[in-house]
Scaffold this active site. Structure first.
Site, PDB file in Angstrom:
ATOM      1  N   HIS A 191      40.751  27.753  44.636  1.00 52.74           N
ATOM      2  CA  HIS A 191      40.385  27.215  43.325  1.00 52.74           C
ATOM      3  C   HIS A 191      41.652  26.841  42.559  1.00 52.74           C
ATOM      4  O   HIS A 191      42.762  26.859  43.096  1.00 52.74           O
ATOM      5  CB  HIS A 191      39.501  28.195  42.555  1.00 52.74           C
ATOM      6  N   HIS A 225      44.834  29.220  42.636  1.00 52.06           N
ATOM      7  CA  HIS A 225      45.663  29.156  43.837  1.00 52.06           C
ATOM      8  C   HIS A 225      46.546  27.907  43.806  1.00 52.06           C
ATOM      9  O   HIS A 225      47.741  27.956  44.109  1.00 52.06           O
ATOM     10  CB  HIS A 225      44.792  29.115  45.095  1.00 52.06           C
ATOM     11  N   CYS A 256      38.968  49.503  45.486  1.00 53.42           N
ATOM     12  CA  CYS A 256      38.371  48.193  45.199  1.00 53.42           C
ATOM     13  C   CYS A 256      38.560  47.314  46.420  1.00 53.42           C
ATOM     14  O   CYS A 256      39.695  46.982  46.776  1.00 53.42           O
ATOM     15  CB  CYS A 256      39.025  47.550  43.970  1.00 53.42           C
ATOM     16  N   CYS A 266      40.241  43.829  45.671  1.00 56.07           N
ATOM     17  CA  CYS A 266      41.693  44.000  45.480  1.00 56.07           C
ATOM     18  C   CYS A 266      42.371  44.512  46.741  1.00 56.07           C
ATOM     19  O   CYS A 266      43.592  44.381  46.885  1.00 56.07           O
ATOM     20  CB  CYS A 266      41.978  44.986  44.354  1.00 56.07           C
ATOM     21  N   CYS A 269      36.350  48.177  38.787  1.00 57.74           N
ATOM     22  CA  CYS A 269      37.704  47.642  38.890  1.00 57.74           C
ATOM     23  C   CYS A 269      38.005  46.850  37.625  1.00 57.74           C
ATOM     24  O   CYS A 269      37.186  46.021  37.205  1.00 57.74           O
ATOM     25  CB  CYS A 269      37.829  46.743  40.123  1.00 57.74           C
ATOM     26  N   HIS A 323      38.158  42.858  38.796  1.00 55.01           N
ATOM     27  CA  HIS A 323      36.975  42.189  39.330  1.00 55.01           C
ATOM     28  C   HIS A 323      35.673  42.582  38.636  1.00 55.01           C
ATOM     29  O   HIS A 323      34.633  41.968  38.880  1.00 55.01           O
ATOM     30  CB  HIS A 323      36.857  42.448  40.844  1.00 55.01           C
ATOM     31  N   LYS A 346      39.578  35.161  33.288  1.00 52.54           N
ATOM     32  CA  LYS A 346      40.418  34.696  34.371  1.00 52.54           C
ATOM     33  C   LYS A 346      39.592  33.852  35.337  1.00 52.54           C
ATOM     34  O   LYS A 346      38.476  34.211  35.704  1.00 52.54           O
ATOM     35  CB  LYS A 346      41.021  35.887  35.122  1.00 52.54           C
ATOM     36  N   LYS A 397      36.578  33.141  41.771  1.00 56.17           N
ATOM     37  CA  LYS A 397      35.252  32.956  42.359  1.00 56.17           C
ATOM     38  C   LYS A 397      34.298  34.053  41.926  1.00 56.17           C
ATOM     39  O   LYS A 397      33.130  33.818  41.647  1.00 56.17           O
ATOM     40  CB  LYS A 397      35.367  32.923  43.888  1.00 56.17           C
TER      41      LYS A 397
END
Length: 535
Positions: A28, A31, A137, A140, A162, A165, A313, A316
């Site tokens: 996405h 990255h 997690c 992670c 987490c 996430h 943030k 996905k």
């Protein structure tokens, strides 16, 4: 073992790396943001005349990959192969990423060396066997401390989440192998103190220093509840913790354990570009591993902020992941590369919006830069039949442009090449573009052209040469950011036959006034930044 062989090393490369990205899904904007930043940085240093090595790649082991592959009915290797070949590599090609290598952690050139590195730590007494229980997690791929967990609400009521996430952690209990990370706290703090630029930005450095000062625990470096990973060489019931495996790519990709000469010419990295959420792995665990194995530490670890959409943030898992192709299809690849580095200060969080992108594209790219190029080409063709005239009446107004260019080159080179301040460097270049536009407005060549006297024609020639030479410099300075656009402009100025390929132009030479020779054929090429369609 540091590397094999005894060949003498050659010139040291300017080595830049991105994180290797987890291939549980397609890439996405987040990255792509880090990868484009690395590409601009390394292109800039190439145009300084330096030897450069730019590494990116994919992280393909771990429990998350295994579960994703199972959910899609394929083996982990098949899943990784599909994502790499159909999503990751094609996107880097689409975005004009000029990486020198693409490392995959499932490659033998990596996995064999990982085993050798870990075996060496074990032989040195840096690894021991023990048990561990704690919250883990999976997204992670990291054990969490209880203090950093969030209390779940709604569907996750009564569970611990987490903090990144926002998903429930899993309680794991395993017999693992541990790396003596706790012993390296004082050494790390000493290194941070002696090298204040080791971690950037300063806010990230302060966070890491505070974390280490609180005391480090030994690190579990193996997993025994699944088998998708690199096997521990002395105990095949365990696979190496995915982060230990992944961090070693920065060494294995440049010849660790296989090519001593190449390793010595490249390692350690001059800049590791990482997201701030994985900073501790790179600024704490990775340097400690290198210290334990007697290898040099990277020179700088630069953490970029998060791209935010709707205050969250971009990821996905948060359903805010946006495909880069959604933007490049509308704005173009070069505008995409320019926008995220221009609009967001590297190292800080930044919000993306379609409206802001559109406004900046229209104002700075289309109106300021693209229109300048179009006007200059049109006037050279109209008044001088497409042949760039010589400057015959250089005066104070022209000297102000020359001085403005010299300042822009110095500022951009310092900010981009040294400080990784992409926004500041690009702003310096566009301030110069605004100056040239102002120069044209004040000198009004379209009015001067009405006077056919020799003095007026000499003045007209000087004005248009000044503007064209300014564009020559802008093409050089913006080539690392917008290579396709710069190539079009370079060609339209007739620079290729006389000055050579754009990629061979040095950043420092951009300020050498008068490089574009009179008589060059200036053509009216395609519009650099076409009008945007309504969307």
């Amino acid at each position: 073992m540091a590397a094999t062989g005894s060949e003498q090393a050659g010139p040291t490369a300017y080595y830049v790396s991105t994180p290797i990205y987890y291939v549980n899904d397609a890439p996405h904007l987040g990255h792509a943001y880090t990868t484009v930043a690395g590409d601009v940085l390394t292109r800039w240093h190439r145009q300084r005349g330096e030897k450069v090595w730019y590494l990116t790649g994919t992280d393909e082991h771990g429990q998350k990959i295994m579960r994703t592959a199972e959910a899609n009915g394929v083996s982990p290797q098949e899943w990784c192969d599909k994502l790499v070949e159909e999503a990751w590599k094609p996107l880097w090609e689409h975005l004009n990423i000029a990486n020198d290598d693409f490392i995959r952690t499932t490659e033998r050139r990596h996995t064999d060396r990982v085993q050798e590195f870990v075996q060496d730590l074990y032989d040195r007494g840096e690894i021991y066997q023990g048990g561990y229980e704690g919250p883990y997690c999976v997204p992670c791929e990291e054990y969490k401390t209880y203090g950093e967990l969030l209390d779940g609400e709604g569907e996750f009521e009564g569970q611990k989440l987490c903090p990144i996430h926002k998903k429930p952690v899993e309680m794991l209990q395993e017999e693992n192998y541990f790396f003596k990370l706790s012993a390296y706290g004082p050494k790390l703090l000493e290194h941070y103190e002696a090298n204040p630029d080791f971690i950037q930005p300063e806010s990230a450095r302060n966070e890491v220093v505070q974390f280490v000062r609180q005391g480090l625990e030994d690190l579990s470096i193996s997993r025994s509840t699944f088998d998708w990973g690199v096997t521990i060489p002395w105990d095949d019931k365990h696979v190496i913790y995915v982060w230990i495996d992944a961090l070693l790519n920065y060494a294995t990709a440049v010849g660790y354990g296989s090519d001593r000469r190449r390793f010595d010419e490249t390692f350690p990295a001059d800049v590791h570009l990482v997201g701030k959420d994985i900073l501790r792995f790179h600024a704490v665990i990775w340097p400690a591993m290198l210290m334990a194995n007697g290898l040099p530490l990277p020179r700088r670890i630069a953490a970029n902020g998060w791209l935010m959409v709707g205050g969250e943030k971009m990821s996905k898992s948060n359903l805010t992941g946006i495909s880069p192709q959604e933007l490049t299809g509308h704005f173009g690849v070069d505008a995409y590369r320019w926008y995220f580095l221009r609009a967001i200060a590297f190292g800080q969080d930044g919000s993306f919006s379609w409206e802001d992108f559109s406004a900046r594209y229209t104002s700075e790219l289309a109106n300021d830069y693209g229109n300048l190029a179009s006007r200059v080409a049109a006037m050279v063709n109209k008044y001088f039949d497409g042949k760039l005239p010589a400057s015959a009446a250089h005066g104070e107004a022209e000297q102000a442009v020359v001085d403005g260019l010299a300042g822009a080159v110095r500022e951009a080179d310092r900010r981009i090449g040294e400080e990784l301040d992409f926004a500041g460097g690009i702003a310096a270049i566009f301030d110069f573009i605004k100056q040239v536009n102002g120069y044209l407005t004040e000198q009004a060549p379209w009015k001067v052209a009405k006077d056919t006297s020799p003095e007026a024609q000499a003045r007209l020639a000087t004005i248009l040469y000044t503007a064209a030479e300014s564009l020559r410099a802008c093409a050089v300075l913006l080539n690392p950011v917008m290579p396709e656009t710069s190539a079009k402009l370079w060609d339209s100025l007739g620079a290729e036959p006389s000055l050579g390929a754009l990629a061979d132009q040095r950043i420092s030479e951009a300020a050498d006034w008068g490089r574009l020779p009179a008589g060059s054929t200036v053509t009216k090429g395609a519009v650099l930044f076409p009008r945007l369609e309504e969307k």
